[in-house]
Design a protein around this motif. Structure first.
Motif, mmCIF file in Angstrom:
data_model
loop_
_atom_site.group_PDB
_atom_site.id
_atom_site.type_symbol
_atom_site.label_atom_id
_atom_site.label_comp_id
_atom_site.label_asym_id
_atom_site.label_seq_id
_atom_site.Cartn_x
_atom_site.Cartn_y
_atom_site.Cartn_z
ATOM 1 N N ASP C 13 0.822 -1.216 0.000
ATOM 2 C CA ASP C 13 0.000 0.000 0.000
ATOM 3 C C ASP C 13 0.849 1.257 0.000
ATOM 4 O OD1 ASP C 13 0.986 -0.163 2.527
ATOM 5 O OD2 ASP C 13 -0.944 -0.182 3.554
ATOM 6 N N ARG C 15 3.220 2.213 2.130
ATOM 7 C CA ARG C 15 3.735 2.666 3.408
ATOM 8 C C ARG C 15 5.195 2.221 3.576
ATOM 9 N NH1 ARG C 15 0.291 2.732 8.147
ATOM 10 N NH2 ARG C 15 -1.065 1.273 7.037
ATOM 11 N N ALA C 17 7.902 0.974 5.755
ATOM 12 C CA ALA C 17 7.981 0.384 7.091
ATOM 13 C C ALA C 17 9.420 0.360 7.600
ATOM 14 C CB ALA C 17 7.400 -1.016 7.079
ATOM 15 N N ALA C 36 8.264 0.839 19.901
ATOM 16 C CA ALA C 36 6.832 0.872 20.178
ATOM 17 C C ALA C 36 6.079 0.056 19.127
ATOM 18 C CB ALA C 36 6.339 2.319 20.181
ATOM 19 N N ASN C 37 4.779 -0.143 19.352
ATOM 20 C CA ASN C 37 3.968 -0.845 18.345
ATOM 21 C C ASN C 37 4.023 -0.124 17.009
ATOM 22 O OD1 ASN C 37 2.995 -3.025 19.780
ATOM 23 N ND2 ASN C 37 1.358 -1.809 20.702
ATOM 24 N N ALA C 39 6.578 0.162 15.077
ATOM 25 C CA ALA C 39 7.873 0.780 14.797
ATOM 26 C C ALA C 39 8.563 0.119 13.598
ATOM 27 C CB ALA C 39 8.770 0.686 16.030
ATOM 28 N N GLY C 40 8.252 -1.159 13.366
ATOM 29 C CA GLY C 40 8.873 -1.844 12.229
ATOM 30 C C GLY C 40 9.686 -3.063 12.638
ATOM 31 N N LYS C 41 9.550 -3.481 13.899
ATOM 32 C CA LYS C 41 10.339 -4.620 14.389
ATOM 33 C C LYS C 41 10.031 -5.893 13.599
ATOM 34 C CE LYS C 41 8.541 -4.337 18.560
ATOM 35 N NZ LYS C 41 7.631 -3.195 18.469
ATOM 36 N N SER C 42 8.735 -6.216 13.535
ATOM 37 C CA SER C 42 8.378 -7.470 12.849
ATOM 38 C C SER C 42 8.810 -7.420 11.396
ATOM 39 C CB SER C 42 6.869 -7.703 12.913
ATOM 40 O OG SER C 42 6.430 -7.731 14.243
ATOM 41 N N THR C 43 8.632 -6.286 10.775
ATOM 42 C CA THR C 43 9.005 -6.153 9.374
ATOM 43 C C THR C 43 10.494 -6.416 9.189
ATOM 44 O OG1 THR C 43 7.298 -4.475 9.235
ATOM 45 C CG2 THR C 43 8.789 -4.642 7.379
HETATM 46 N N1 LIG Z 1 0.864 -6.359 5.672
HETATM 47 C C1 LIG Z 1 1.028 -5.026 5.863
HETATM 48 N N2 LIG Z 1 0.563 -4.165 4.935
HETATM 49 C C2 LIG Z 1 0.706 -2.839 5.090
HETATM 50 N N3 LIG Z 1 1.296 -2.266 6.155
HETATM 51 C C3 LIG Z 1 1.763 -3.058 7.136
HETATM 52 C C4 LIG Z 1 1.649 -4.479 7.043
HETATM 53 N N4 LIG Z 1 2.205 -5.017 8.161
HETATM 54 C C5 LIG Z 1 2.644 -3.982 8.897
HETATM 55 N N5 LIG Z 1 2.393 -2.799 8.293
HETATM 56 C C6 LIG Z 1 2.769 -1.458 8.787
HETATM 57 O O1 LIG Z 1 4.156 -1.404 8.862
HETATM 58 C C7 LIG Z 1 4.559 -0.730 10.027
HETATM 59 C C8 LIG Z 1 5.499 -1.573 10.845
HETATM 60 O O2 LIG Z 1 4.798 -2.693 11.348
HETATM 61 P P1 LIG Z 1 5.463 -3.847 12.215
HETATM 62 O O3 LIG Z 1 6.761 -4.195 11.621
HETATM 63 O O4 LIG Z 1 4.469 -4.916 12.358
HETATM 64 O O5 LIG Z 1 5.693 -3.129 13.629
HETATM 65 P P2 LIG Z 1 6.064 -3.744 15.041
HETATM 66 O O6 LIG Z 1 6.323 -5.183 14.876
HETATM 67 O O7 LIG Z 1 7.246 -2.965 15.459
HETATM 68 O O8 LIG Z 1 4.915 -3.485 15.955
HETATM 69 C C9 LIG Z 1 3.309 -0.327 10.760
HETATM 70 O O9 LIG Z 1 3.019 1.012 10.455
HETATM 71 C C10 LIG Z 1 2.260 -1.242 10.184
HETATM 72 O O10 LIG Z 1 0.999 -0.603 10.185
#
Ligand SMILES: Nc1ncnc2c1ncn2[C@@H]1O[C@H](COP(=O)(O)OP(=O)(O)O)[C@@H](O)[C@H]1O
Ligand SMILES: [Mg+2]
Lengths: 258, 315, 231
Positions: C13, C15, C17, C36-37, C39-43
């Motif tokens: 989309d 964004r 990350a 914080a939530n 922030a991009g950790k999982s990504t």
């Molecule tokens: N599948 C996705 N599609 C679009 N945006 C995403 C998706 N997954 C995460 N995001 C966005 O990417 C950003 C980082 O997310 P994420 O890595 O999950 O953060 P964290 O794990 O630190 O909480 C956030 O702004 C989230 O909304």
């Protein structure tokens, strides 16, 4: 959990799942093939399935209740009571109203009902005495294509989770409807249910992405998942052969005594 | 807890063996094609997507709303999945749902599973797909087309599947055509309304929340001429032929018998065996002997089994 | 060694990350990825074994993360996802733990050994035939760890491992993680766990590295924590 399986220590539970599955299929096939109105053969089939139920030590009452599931479907065969050919029985309700019931139609109707019920008992016995995952691996060994087995096993894995999610959605809806079920129009109620379904689908699509990621992270490349299964012993062959022979004998008896 | 029940899962005993076998064969072939197509289209994501979505559809079928009194409306889902995933993947999802219903919950039989798969997983999806495609061609506005095609496809999928179901019962000699077909049709004309409303609700939810997902289905829409034609043919044949068959006094039985299909198929199985397998013995004598053997065998197994079980529990 | 050079990631989309991430993690290091939530950790974690790929370079033990190297990389980096229900997708725990080794191409009896060892490492011996949906939250989490331990990875990556656990399960899990010899990379905002388990903290904020240093220096510095919405 939605498990139908009921644990018992019995021969039927311990029996090789492939033997159980094949026997059940052969049994149902033979029952289906027995001609209309061969009552003695039906009795023999019933004895076999009752013997299975007794050996399985499962509650007969419970199996009986579960076997009522297809009762409504008997309605589909109901009309042949009246439309099948002569001779007819005459039931007079009063002077004016008389009902004609066809005798061959009656025989056919009762036959369908009994055959269907016995097949159902056999299938219930199988699913109550076998974990679904064992059934799946047996089906895999019997030649069900791997992708189908994998899809079914993932479906089974996530079924209770999805049902729980569905239930909590339904609970949230019902708790806000103040115990009334007939608020607004049917269309509105259906629409709310539809949104819940849509919600479930969305969650499942997103979950499938995450599950895929978890699989990919462990090296998954698209080949179907692997399953193990108990091997087939000589004893298993014997039991299966005897069971199948028994069903075939009853079928032969049914056809001959017709 | 049992899944929501539709009057479409045919139990064992209601269909003749020839009907069951033919539909098993057709179902196996079509599902085989669906497997190949989806694994090509979706690659390694095929399996998790199908499995988890099937679980969701199953759960969705259990959600219902009250219509009046004790009755309630619920979902089959063939049209809904077709809209979301396109026809081939939808066939696999519906196949999983219908199979688990039969294998675990006995909602529908095992020998009749072939027919139930044919009705709900194949006819349901084919019809939905044909109607979705046609309506989407006619209506230009994307949103109107989506919503109206969803409604029409889901109603028709239920209606046509119920006709197919009725025809199979008639061909099996279980139900007379002039009663089964109108009865099934009128009940499912109503059930179809529930299906259409739920599907509309679900699609509008997905449309507002994740519009992008609705493109998965439409991406594969342009290519499947075979299903389009197949679905249209099934729809037209069943929608036109059924009323004709049911107005004839003997309905489809008459048609089938005239072509000798039913009688040949059924009689041959029963009549050939005694004459060829056991010449020289009268049927009655053989029957009595067989009955004796069976009776003795069953009693023997039962006694041994019960005795052994007793021994095990007491020790 | 894990090397990340100029990593940028956009979701479909649009964004952003992750924004120009540069990092080096050495073998044996215990690192907390804190933020914080959103922030991009999982990504970021998803890039470590190639689930997500975009601009920039990620190298594991010298192997660049690309399609060709994926099997190798996935054996090196074991990934434990946040939700155990996503991680445990098989019908039995044993099968789930066997999944990785099977795709690594090991023979049946070796797979069985690996399953046994991994389950005993996480104190779930004898759980082979249990169904994942019948486990407690803590057991599910430990089983999830076993599913990657069985692949003998060099780097163990965990996404919010303590989220949703009760205090007792959290303690057990932390005790388990302490005993593991692998490099740990843990995304979390459980600061106490980070202090307890890791030597180094990488602070992420809005897809950028906001701080990188000794755990004590960063997590005991209230100013930095405030700035990054962690207090
Ligand atoms: N599948 C996705 N599609 C679009 N945006 C995403 C998706 N997954 C995460 N995001 C966005 O990417 C950003 C980082 O997310 P994420 O890595 O999950 O953060 P964290 O794990 O630190 O909480 C956030 O702004 C989230 O909304
Ligand atoms: Mg996260």
């Amino acid at each position: 959990m939605i498990e139908i399986y009921q644990h018992q220590k019995s021969y039927i539970h311990l029996l090789n799942t492939r033997v159980k599955t094949l026997f059940t299929l052969v049994f149902i096939l033979c029952v289906s093939l027995s001609p209309t109105g061969t009552w003695p053969a039906y009795l023999l089939f019933l004895t076999v399935i009752l013997a299975g139920i007794i050996l399985s030590r499962l509650s007969f009452k419970l199996l009986l209740i579960r076997s009522l599931i297809s009762l409504p479907f008997v309605l589909a065969a109901f009309p042949i009571l009246f439309t099948a050919p002569e001779p007819h029985w005459q039931l007079s309700i009063n002077e004016k109203i008389k009902i004609l019931i066809s005798q061959p139609g009656f025989e056919r109707f009762i036959s369908i009902a009994i055959k269907s019920w016995m097949s159902l008992l056999a299938a219930i016995l199988l699913s109550s005495s076998t974990h679904f995952e064992e059934l799946l691996s047996a089906l895999r060994k019997l030649g069900l294509p791997k992708p189908i087995v994998s899809i079914l096993s993932l479906m089974w894995r996530y079924l209770s989770l999805m049902i729980d999610e569905g239930r909590s959605l339904a609970r949230a809806r019902d708790s806000r409807s103040a115990g009334k079920s007939n608020v607004r129009t049917i269309g509105w109620r259906a629409g709310v249910t539809g949104k819940m379904v849509g919600n479930l689908l969305l969650r499942s699509l997103e979950r499938s992405e995450r599950v895929y990621a978890a699989m990919a992270a462990r090296g998954y490349t698209g080949d179907p998942l692997y399953r193990t299964s108990k091997s087939f012993t000589k004893g298993d062959y014997w039991i299966l052969t005897c069971g199948v022979m028994l069903c075939l004998l009853i079928l032969a008896f049914a056809i001959l005594s017709q | 807890m049992l899944p929501g029940k539709l009057f479409m899962h045919i139990p064992d005993g209601f269909l003749s063996i020839p009907v069951s076998i033919v539909l098993w064969v057709v179902s196996i072939v079509v599902i085989g094609i669906a497997l190949r197509k989806t694994s090509k289209q979706l690659g390694e994501k095929e399996i998790p997507l199908m499995g988890i979505l099937a679980a969701a559809i199953f759960a969705g079928q259990m959600l219902n709303f009250s219509v009046t009194g004790g009755t309630s409306g619920h979902l089959l889902g063939a049209a809904l999945v077709t809209i979301l995933l396109g026809p081939w993947a939808a066939i696999l999802v519906m196949t999983s749902v219908v199979s688990i219903q039969a294998l675990v919950f006995q909602d529908g039989g095992l020998i009749s599973l072939g027919s139930n798969l044919f009705n709900m997983a194949i006819v349901g999806v084919f019809v939905s797909y044909a109607i979705l495609t046609v309506v989407n061609k006619i209506i230009k506005s994307e949103k109107t087309a989506l919503f109206s095609s969803s409604v029409i496809a889901s109603w028709f999928s239920i209606f046509i599947v119920s006709l197919g179901c009725a025809v199979e019962l008639v061909l099996s000699g279980t139900s007379p055509a002039n009663i089964a077909i109108p009865a099934m049709a009128s009940i499912h004309a109503l059930i179809g309304v529930g299906e259409a409303l739920i599907t509309l609700g679900a699609i509008s939810f997905v449309y507002t929340a994740r519009k992008d997902l609705l493109k998965i289905g439409s991406a594969s829409k342009s290519t499947n001429k075979g299903i389009l034609i197949g679905g249209s043919v099934i729809t037209i044949i069943l929608a036109i032929l059924s009323p004709m068959a049911s107005s004839h006094p003997d309905g489809l039985e008459w048609v089938a018998e005239k072509q000798g299909f039913l009688s040949v198929a059924q009689d041959s199985i029963y009549n050939l065996i005694p004459d060829y397998v056991m010449p020289g013995l009268t049927n009655e004598a053989v029957a009595t002997i067989i009955a004796g053997i069976i009776g003795a065998a069953v009693v023997f197994v039962l006694i041994i089994g019960v005795a052994q079980t007793r021994k095990k529990t007491s020790s | 060694m894990i090397e990340i050079v100029n990593l940028v990631f956009h979701y479909p989309d649009g964004r952003a990350a992750l924004d120009k991430i540069n990092l080096v993690i050495h073998p044996g290091e215990k690192v907390a990825l804190v933020g914080a939530n959103g922030a991009g950790k999982s990504t970021l974690l998803l890039h470590l074994n190639g689930i997500l790929q975009d601009e920039g370079l990620v190298k594991i033990n010298g192997f660049e993360v690309n399609k060709q190297n994926l099997p190798k990389i996935r054996s090196l980096v074991g990934m434990v996802f946040q939700n155990p229900d996503d991680q445990l997708f098989s019908l039995t725990v044993g099968e789930d733990v066997a999944f990785g080794p099977i795709y690594q191409g090991f023979e049946s009896h070796i797979v069985d050994d690996k399953v046994k060892n991994a389950l005993s490492d996480v104190q779930l011996s004898g759980f082979e035939d249990r169904h994942p949906f019948h486990l407690s939250g803590g057991e599910k989490k430990r089983a999830s760890v076993a599913t990657v331990l069985s692949m003998s990875p060099e780097y163990l990556v965990l996404d919010e491992p303590t989220a949703g656990l009760d205090p007792k399960s959290r303690k057990e899990l932390m005790a388990l993680l302490k005993t593991l010899p692998q490099s740990l990379i843990i995304a979390t905002h459980d600061l106490k766990m980070a202090l307890d388990l890791t030597d180094r903290v990488i602070l992420i904020n809005h897809g950028k590295i906001a701080a990188d240093g000794k755990t004590k220096d960063i997590l005991l510095n209230e100013e930095i924590l405030h700035e990054n919405d962690l207090l």
